[in-house]
Design an enzyme around this catalytic site. Structure first.
Site, PDB file in Angstrom:
ATOM      1  N   GLY A 255      -4.216 -12.026  10.217  1.00 31.52           N
ATOM      2  CA  GLY A 255      -5.355 -12.371  11.083  1.00 31.52           C
ATOM      3  C   GLY A 255      -6.045 -13.663  10.712  1.00 31.52           C
ATOM      4  N   GLU A 256      -5.882 -14.106   9.478  1.00 32.92           N
ATOM      5  CA  GLU A 256      -6.514 -15.362   9.042  1.00 32.92           C
ATOM      6  C   GLU A 256      -5.668 -16.581   9.432  1.00 32.92           C
ATOM      7  OE1 GLU A 256      -7.429 -12.457   7.301  1.00 32.92           O
ATOM      8  OE2 GLU A 256      -9.287 -13.083   8.261  1.00 32.92           O
TER       9      GLU A 256
ATOM     10  N   ASP B 159     -13.260  -7.079  10.098  1.00 30.89           N
ATOM     11  CA  ASP B 159     -12.024  -6.416  10.525  1.00 30.89           C
ATOM     12  C   ASP B 159     -12.285  -4.928  10.749  1.00 30.89           C
ATOM     13  OD1 ASP B 159     -11.283  -8.890   9.307  1.00 30.89           O
ATOM     14  OD2 ASP B 159      -9.233  -8.166   9.157  1.00 30.89           O
TER      15      ASP B 159
ATOM     16  N   ARG C 265       0.795  -1.245   0.000  1.00 34.52           N
ATOM     17  CA  ARG C 265       0.000   0.000   0.000  1.00 34.52           C
ATOM     18  C   ARG C 265       0.816   1.278   0.000  1.00 34.52           C
ATOM     19  NH1 ARG C 265      -3.217  -3.621   3.000  1.00 34.52           N
ATOM     20  NH2 ARG C 265      -4.886  -4.269   1.622  1.00 34.52           N
TER      21      ARG C 265
ATOM     22  N   ASN D 211     -10.111  -8.982  12.545  1.00 34.42           N
ATOM     23  CA  ASN D 211     -10.963  -9.991  13.166  1.00 34.42           C
ATOM     24  C   ASN D 211     -10.238 -10.737  14.282  1.00 34.42           C
ATOM     25  OD1 ASN D 211      -9.564 -11.227  10.641  1.00 34.42           O
ATOM     26  ND2 ASN D 211     -10.028 -12.994  11.934  1.00 34.42           N
TER      27      ASN D 211
ATOM     28  N   ASP E 106     -16.028 -11.752  10.247  1.00 34.00           N
ATOM     29  CA  ASP E 106     -14.783 -11.211   9.701  1.00 34.00           C
ATOM     30  C   ASP E 106     -14.908  -9.719   9.401  1.00 34.00           C
ATOM     31  OD1 ASP E 106     -12.082 -11.344   8.885  1.00 34.00           O
ATOM     32  OD2 ASP E 106     -12.679 -11.476   6.775  1.00 34.00           O
TER      33      ASP E 106
ATOM     34  N   ASN F 259     -13.690  -1.653   2.658  1.00 36.02           N
ATOM     35  CA  ASN F 259     -12.543  -2.492   2.957  1.00 36.02           C
ATOM     36  C   ASN F 259     -11.286  -1.640   3.030  1.00 36.02           C
ATOM     37  OD1 ASN F 259     -10.427  -4.748   2.585  1.00 36.02           O
ATOM     38  ND2 ASN F 259     -12.301  -5.917   2.754  1.00 36.02           N
TER      39      ASN F 259
ATOM     40  N   SER G  35       1.940  -5.348   4.547  1.00 37.39           N
ATOM     41  CA  SER G  35       1.642  -4.706   3.267  1.00 37.39           C
ATOM     42  C   SER G  35       1.194  -3.258   3.434  1.00 37.39           C
ATOM     43  CB  SER G  35       0.554  -5.499   2.526  1.00 37.39           C
ATOM     44  OG  SER G  35      -0.558  -5.700   3.374  1.00 37.39           O
TER      45      SER G  35
HETATM   46 CA    CA Z   1      -9.942 -10.689   8.385  1.00 35.16          CA
END
Ligand code: CA
Ligand code: CA
Length: 579
Positions: free
Chosen positions: A192-193, A319, A131, A275, A317, A411, A175
């Site tokens: 987080g996943e 976030d 990013r 999350n 989820d 998002n 990122s």
């Molecule tokens: Ca997530």
């Protein structure tokens, strides 16, 4: 004597040139006001993405034409979510697969590039994106998919320092664009996943040395570091065992994957958290602090000054990483956040007090609203995916339809705030999902979800909508619908314009007061990155990165099918007015 004086003057002049060339704390603090550079992600650490520039305005924008375009090249055309930074006639822009380029802002000529050597087995959840970079002194600093930070010399592209954030084999990656505040480099983590433990880190930007760490899962110890790298305890985040059952806090997620913002008037850095892990919320009764929250961290001490949890005990989820954008309302400093869960929140930036909360998308199934007194959502119990242990075979809980879907009302694409119109410009999406829970146990380096899902469309004619939102009233002043889901960020300018890109490939500019689209340009691939603007020798420039990708094609279910005609890319476009 005379000769000596001239050489002294030359030395002084060169000294002042050298002094101009390095990025100072003062310059970063003033970034939002100074129009000749873009030093921070967010065009100023407050994250407003507002520039006072108005040479390009509602009257002149029709004459906007490309100045140059640059291809990131290679076979690595994947999602490009990067915001360029601009300093001293050079643009620094990151690209997919942890690459960074230095380009001449006038011509697009490549000055250098750095391609980070990525190991096999990195685990980015949502495409190989980056990013953006941060600028400090003579350095440009960015994070890599194998969870490292790399600082390069702005002039040469030579690596000055490189530091490991954490173990990519455990699912950590990075990122987000780092930010610099008061001489500290502030970064988060992704993963987080995979059951990582979220945290915020402060480092010395000149050396990469840690100054403090602040875990974002309740129960974990924070640390301070001295000049020799010796660490001492700096207090537990929250209270161990309070909001998490059993040992689940040890792999609790709450990743800080979108980075943060900073307001020098409050001295606080604002980081959103992702999350709680795993997704199956039936396993972790309780609020699961500090997941799905805004955390305000005193950057001097590394302590959490306040927290506000957008989605306690998240089961979808949702976030809460979305950028907390601070702005002034009378004498008060407030912060706006358009959360993935579909609600827009306004908090007092000093205290965290909830000032307002309202929906910014049309369909929300998991809560009927946010109670402004308690600050908590009014849950719809049947909106939560069912407990697998309550099912006949214990393997699959009740499926529910939920909106927004887990890709969110908003998002990663950052919104903009205009101090002139006093409106937020929010790239939002209308979609839902079927979601169900399954049993899951933690295994290092494996996906830690305990959920299955399919993203669904809600409307035939549109998914995305750029919405101008009044944070006081919660009213939508105007909207521009978009067929594909919006996934790029927003810029607003003193020329009464709002700028954003679309997956269909257009960069477009609309009247900030009415939403009337006045200009658009086809960039050749989908835009999933935020535009920037600056001026150089009396000319205003606008730039945006183009390259379709990110989470939607990978995780988008029925939406991914609807937009599978979109082509990948990887380039940066720069525009200015024709003469
Ligand atoms: Ca997530
Ligand atoms: Ca600036």
């Amino acid at each position: 004597m005379r000769f000596k004086m001239i050489t002294t003057m030359v030395a002084l002049a060169m000294g002042s040139m050298a002094a101009q060339a390095v990025v100072t704390d003062k310059m970063i603090q003033d970034d939002a006001k100074t129009t000749g550079d873009v030093l921070s992600w967010g065009l100023g650490t407050q994250g407003q993405r507002y520039s006072p520039l108005k040479q390009i305005n509602t009257t002149t924008v029709g004459k906007l034409v490309p100045a140059w375009s640059f291809s990131f090249g290679g076979e690595k055309q994947r999602g490009q979510e990067s915001q360029p930074v601009v300093h001293d006639g050079v643009m620094f822009v990151t690209a997919s697969y942890s690459r960074i380029y230095a380009l001449d802002t006038k011509t697009g000529k490549k000055l250098w590039k750095y391609e980070h050597r990525l190991p096999e087995g990195i685990m980015p959840c949502c495409d190989v994106i980056n990013r953006g970079a941060a600028l400090y002194d003579n350095l440009v600093i960015f994070a890599t998919l194998d969870a490292q930070l790399v600082a390069l010399d702005q002039k040469t592209g030579d690596v000055v320092w490189k530091e490991k954030i954490d173990d990519y084999k455990a699912g950590y990656s990075a990122s987000a664009a780092p930010i610099i505040a008061e001489g500290l480099l502030l970064t988060g983590v992704s993963g987080g996943e995979f059951g990582v433990v979220g945290r915020v880190e402060a480092r010395d930007p000149k050396t990469g040395q840690l100054v403090w760490t602040r875990p974002t899962v309740e129960g974990h110890m924070g640390y301070k570091y001295d000049k020799n790298g010796n660490k001492t305890e700096n207090g537990i985040s929250g209270t161990q065992g309070k909001s998490w059952p059993g040992d689940l806090w040890q792999t609790g997620g709450a990743a800080t994957w979108l980075g943060g913002t900073y307001n020098p008037k409050t001295g606080l850095a604002y980081f959103g958290t992702g999350n709680p892990a795993p997704w199956n919320s039936n396993l972790r009764k309780g609020d699961n602090l500090f997941s799905c929250s805004t955390l305000a961290i005193d950057i001097k001490t590394g302590q959490i000054k306040w927290h506000y949890q957008n989605t306690p005990n998240d089961g979808w989820d949702f976030d809460g990483v979305n950028e907390f954008v601070t702005y002034e309302d009378g004498g008060r400093i407030l912060g706006g956040k358009a959360d993935r869960n579909g609600f827009f929140y306004v908090n007092d930036a000093k205290t965290g007090e909830l000032v307002n909360a309202f929906p910014f998308v049309k369909k929300i199934t998991w809560a009927t609203g946010i109670d402004l007194k308690t600050g908590r959502p009014n849950y719809v119990p049947e909106g939560r995916p069912g407990d697998p242990t309550a099912s006949p075979d214990g393997k699959k809980g009740q499926t529910v339809f939920a909106a927004p879907g887990f890709l969110g009302g908003k998002n990663q694409m950052p919104m903009a705030y205009s101090p002139e119109t006093k409106l937020f410009y929010v790239p939002s999406n209308e979609w839902g999902m079927d979601i169900w829970n399954e049993p899951i146990t933690y295994k290092k380096g494996a996906a830690y979800l305990g959920a299955g899902f399919t993203i669904k469309t809600l409307n035939e004619d549109y998914i995305g909508a750029l919405r101008a939102i009044d944070p006081k009233t919660g009213k939508i002043a105007w909207e521009v619908k978009n067929n594909a889901p919006l996934w790029g960020g927003v810029l607003t300018t003193g020329g009464n314009l709002v700028w954003w890109g679309t997956p269909e490939g257009y960069l477009q500019a609309a009247d900030a007061k009415t939403g009337k689209v006045l200009w658009q340009f086809q960039t050749g691939s989908g835009v999933v990155a935020p535009p920037v603007t600056w001026e150089d020798k009396g000319e205003q420039y606008v730039a945006v990165v183009s390259g379709w990708g990110g989470a939607v094609p990978l995780w988008g279910g029925e939406v991914a099918k609807r937009v599978n005609y979109l082509e990948q890319g990887g380039s940066v476009w720069v525009f200015k007015l024709s003469k």
